[in-house]
Motif scaffolding. Structure first.
Motif, mmCIF file in Angstrom:
data_model
loop_
_atom_site.group_PDB
_atom_site.id
_atom_site.type_symbol
_atom_site.label_atom_id
_atom_site.label_comp_id
_atom_site.label_asym_id
_atom_site.label_seq_id
_atom_site.Cartn_x
_atom_site.Cartn_y
_atom_site.Cartn_z
ATOM 1 N N PHE A 85 0.819 -1.207 0.000
ATOM 2 C CA PHE A 85 0.000 0.000 0.000
ATOM 3 C C PHE A 85 0.854 1.259 0.000
ATOM 4 O O PHE A 85 1.838 1.370 0.736
ATOM 5 N N THR A 86 0.443 2.190 -0.840
ATOM 6 C CA THR A 86 1.014 3.542 -0.854
ATOM 7 C C THR A 86 -0.135 4.526 -1.058
ATOM 8 O O THR A 86 -1.212 4.151 -1.531
ATOM 9 N N MET A 87 0.090 5.763 -0.693
ATOM 10 C CA MET A 87 -0.931 6.785 -0.894
ATOM 11 C C MET A 87 -0.968 7.147 -2.373
ATOM 12 O O MET A 87 0.042 7.580 -2.944
ATOM 13 N N GLU A 88 -2.100 6.946 -3.027
ATOM 14 C CA GLU A 88 -2.195 7.115 -4.471
ATOM 15 C C GLU A 88 -3.408 7.958 -4.858
ATOM 16 O O GLU A 88 -4.426 7.992 -4.151
ATOM 17 N N ASP A 89 -3.282 8.610 -6.004
ATOM 18 C CA ASP A 89 -4.396 9.303 -6.651
ATOM 19 C C ASP A 89 -5.048 8.317 -7.618
ATOM 20 O O ASP A 89 -4.457 7.957 -8.641
ATOM 21 N N VAL A 90 -6.250 7.844 -7.314
ATOM 22 C CA VAL A 90 -6.874 6.818 -8.149
ATOM 23 C C VAL A 90 -7.171 7.355 -9.549
ATOM 24 O O VAL A 90 -7.191 6.588 -10.519
ATOM 25 N N ASN A 91 -7.396 8.661 -9.679
ATOM 26 C CA ASN A 91 -7.618 9.229 -11.010
ATOM 27 C C ASN A 91 -6.373 9.065 -11.894
ATOM 28 O O ASN A 91 -6.485 8.812 -13.096
ATOM 29 N N HIS A 92 -5.204 9.199 -11.282
ATOM 30 C CA HIS A 92 -3.964 9.000 -12.031
ATOM 31 C C HIS A 92 -3.852 7.553 -12.508
ATOM 32 O O HIS A 92 -3.427 7.284 -13.643
ATOM 33 N N ILE A 93 -4.243 6.607 -11.660
ATOM 34 C CA ILE A 93 -4.183 5.192 -12.036
ATOM 35 C C ILE A 93 -5.165 4.916 -13.169
ATOM 36 O O ILE A 93 -4.844 4.188 -14.125
ATOM 37 N N ILE A 94 -6.362 5.500 -13.088
ATOM 38 C CA ILE A 94 -7.348 5.317 -14.148
ATOM 39 C C ILE A 94 -6.832 5.877 -15.471
ATOM 40 O O ILE A 94 -6.912 5.224 -16.520
ATOM 41 N N THR A 95 -6.289 7.090 -15.432
ATOM 42 C CA THR A 95 -5.788 7.727 -16.655
ATOM 43 C C THR A 95 -4.653 6.918 -17.268
ATOM 44 O O THR A 95 -4.600 6.717 -18.489
ATOM 45 N N ALA A 96 -3.734 6.438 -16.437
ATOM 46 C CA ALA A 96 -2.619 5.631 -16.942
ATOM 47 C C ALA A 96 -3.118 4.340 -17.580
ATOM 48 O O ALA A 96 -2.595 3.892 -18.611
ATOM 49 N N THR A 97 -4.139 3.737 -16.986
ATOM 50 C CA THR A 97 -4.694 2.499 -17.533
ATOM 51 C C THR A 97 -5.378 2.748 -18.871
ATOM 52 O O THR A 97 -5.225 1.965 -19.819
ATOM 53 N N LEU A 98 -6.131 3.829 -18.961
ATOM 54 C CA LEU A 98 -6.780 4.177 -20.233
ATOM 55 C C LEU A 98 -5.742 4.400 -21.333
ATOM 56 O O LEU A 98 -5.914 3.940 -22.470
ATOM 57 N N ASN A 99 -4.664 5.101 -21.005
ATOM 58 C CA ASN A 99 -3.610 5.337 -21.992
ATOM 59 C C ASN A 99 -2.947 4.027 -22.421
ATOM 60 O O ASN A 99 -2.623 3.833 -23.593
ATOM 61 N N ARG A 100 -2.770 3.132 -21.471
ATOM 62 C CA ARG A 100 -2.137 1.850 -21.773
ATOM 63 C C ARG A 100 -2.987 1.019 -22.730
ATOM 64 O O ARG A 100 -2.452 0.271 -23.556
ATOM 65 N N LEU A 101 -4.313 1.145 -22.632
ATOM 66 C CA LEU A 101 -5.218 0.336 -23.454
ATOM 67 C C LEU A 101 -5.734 1.088 -24.675
ATOM 68 O O LEU A 101 -6.687 0.644 -25.322
ATOM 69 N N HIS A 102 -5.093 2.191 -24.996
ATOM 70 C CA HIS A 102 -5.537 3.021 -26.120
ATOM 71 C C HIS A 102 -5.604 2.206 -27.418
ATOM 72 O O HIS A 102 -6.579 2.308 -28.183
ATOM 73 N N GLY A 103 -4.586 1.395 -27.688
ATOM 74 C CA GLY A 103 -4.563 0.596 -28.907
ATOM 75 C C GLY A 103 -5.706 -0.409 -28.959
ATOM 76 O O GLY A 103 -6.299 -0.637 -30.020
ATOM 77 N N MET A 104 -6.029 -1.018 -27.819
ATOM 78 C CA MET A 104 -7.128 -1.981 -27.774
ATOM 79 C C MET A 104 -8.455 -1.309 -28.095
ATOM 80 O O MET A 104 -9.275 -1.850 -28.853
ATOM 81 N N PHE A 105 -8.671 -0.103 -27.555
ATOM 82 C CA PHE A 105 -9.911 0.615 -27.834
ATOM 83 C C PHE A 105 -10.023 0.951 -29.316
ATOM 84 O O PHE A 105 -11.092 0.787 -29.921
ATOM 85 N N ASP A 106 -8.923 1.425 -29.920
ATOM 86 C CA ASP A 106 -8.944 1.777 -31.332
ATOM 87 C C ASP A 106 -9.245 0.559 -32.201
ATOM 88 O O ASP A 106 -10.049 0.628 -33.142
ATOM 89 N N GLU A 107 -8.591 -0.555 -31.892
ATOM 90 C CA GLU A 107 -8.782 -1.759 -32.704
ATOM 91 C C GLU A 107 -10.222 -2.266 -32.605
ATOM 92 O O GLU A 107 -10.786 -2.744 -33.594
ATOM 93 N N ALA A 108 -10.812 -2.167 -31.424
ATOM 94 C CA ALA A 108 -12.182 -2.651 -31.225
ATOM 95 C C ALA A 108 -13.229 -1.605 -31.600
ATOM 96 O O ALA A 108 -14.433 -1.882 -31.509
ATOM 97 N N LYS A 109 -12.788 -0.407 -32.012
ATOM 98 C CA LYS A 109 -13.693 0.693 -32.342
ATOM 99 C C LYS A 109 -14.611 1.023 -31.159
ATOM 100 O O LYS A 109 -15.827 1.201 -31.294
ATOM 101 N N VAL A 110 -14.000 1.088 -29.993
ATOM 102 C CA VAL A 110 -14.700 1.436 -28.756
ATOM 103 C C VAL A 110 -14.218 2.798 -28.285
ATOM 104 O O VAL A 110 -13.010 3.065 -28.264
ATOM 105 N N LYS A 111 -15.137 3.665 -27.907
ATOM 106 C CA LYS A 111 -14.778 5.003 -27.456
ATOM 107 C C LYS A 111 -14.816 5.065 -25.937
ATOM 108 O O LYS A 111 -15.869 4.861 -25.323
#
Length: 265
Positions: free
Chosen positions: A109-135
């Motif tokens: 456990f560390t003190m974290e900003d969950v919004n930062h984790i969400i944003t990083a995850t969305l960026n990581r899966l950007h290619g998957m969203f594009d390939e699946a044509k999901v917005k």
């Protein structure tokens, strides 16, 4: 009066002894049930692993044998090597899932900003969203406090939920419009921070919803059925909960609730 008090004391002592014996018997029964459940889980895991490993191993063996018979045909050897690599990767992913389920890692456990984790995850899966044509749509509460989480484990859960959402959208009829995923964060009362992953993939049938958190239950051709079971275990280890809001014909909303506890702005 003395004899009555003595009799009452003896009766109480006898009752207490009987209660203690009953508690001991219940504890023994509980341990036996836990052991039975553990053995049943081990047996189910072994049966699953044996079943899932058999097919890729047979494929690897067949194509490895093909290489020996076609040493003078480079294109055939290349095809065999590619398939062996694919099946080996499939085995690796499946075994990792089983190990994560059977021996979950302790969160750091560390003190974290969950919004930062969400944003990083969305960026990581950007290619998957594009390939699946999901917005993807991010709806994040910027006023959330930092909370104690294991960032890598929370990201693992979010990745699993987002992949499931994309697969649900991809399973719709071909003529369906482009799909959407909404990833949200908000303060849920005073005690929890909530994260949601919602899709418009049509929702789950009741018979699927009933078993969705069961280990090894899957409707996918190449799934292990462990993703949601592992995700729920991770959230539970954070003192939180993972819930499903299912709307048949519309979509599924997976909601994570994490305790606020000690916070930091």
């Amino acid at each position: 009066m003395f004899s009555q008090q003595a009799a009452q004391g003896i009766a109480n002592a006898i009752s207490f002894e009987r209660l203690r014996e009953t508690i001991d018997e219940l504890n023994v029964t509980r341990q036996q049930l836990l052991e039975s459940e553990r053995l049943a889980a081990i047996g189910k895991t072994a049966a699953f692993v044996a079943h899932e490993i058999r097919n890729p191993l047979a494929t690897i063996g067949g194509w490895a044998n093909s290489i020996g018979k076609n040493v003078n045909r480079p294109e055939r050897v290349r095809e065999a090597a590619d398939i062996i690599l694919q099946e080996s990767s499939r085995l690796e992913v499946m075994l990792k899932g089983v190990m994560d389920f059977a021996r979950p890692s302790t969160p750091v456990f560390t003190m974290e900003d969950v919004n930062h984790i969400i944003t990083a995850t969305l960026n990581r899966l950007h290619g998957m969203f594009d390939e699946a044509k999901v917005k993807p749509h991010a709806e994040l509460d910027v006023n959330l406090p930092r909370i104690k989480v294991d960032a890598s484990q929370l990201e693992q859960v979010l990745i699993n939920l987002m992949k499931n959402a994309v697969e649900a959208i991809a399973s719709r009829p071909a003529a369906s419009p482009a799909g959407n995923i909404w990833v949200r964060s908000w303060r849920d009362g005073g005690d929890f921070v909530a994260l949601g992953v919602k899709d418009d993939g049509g929702g789950m049938a009741p018979d699927i919803l009933e078993h969705v958190f069961d280990p090894f239950y899957t409707t996918k051709h190449r799934g292990s059925g462990l993703g949601l079971a592992i995700s729920r275990g991770i959230i539970a280890s954070h003192g939180g909960r993972l819930d499903i809001i299912n709307t048949p014909g519309a979509g599924v909303d997976m909601v994570i609730r994490l305790p606020v506890g000690e916070t930091s702005r």
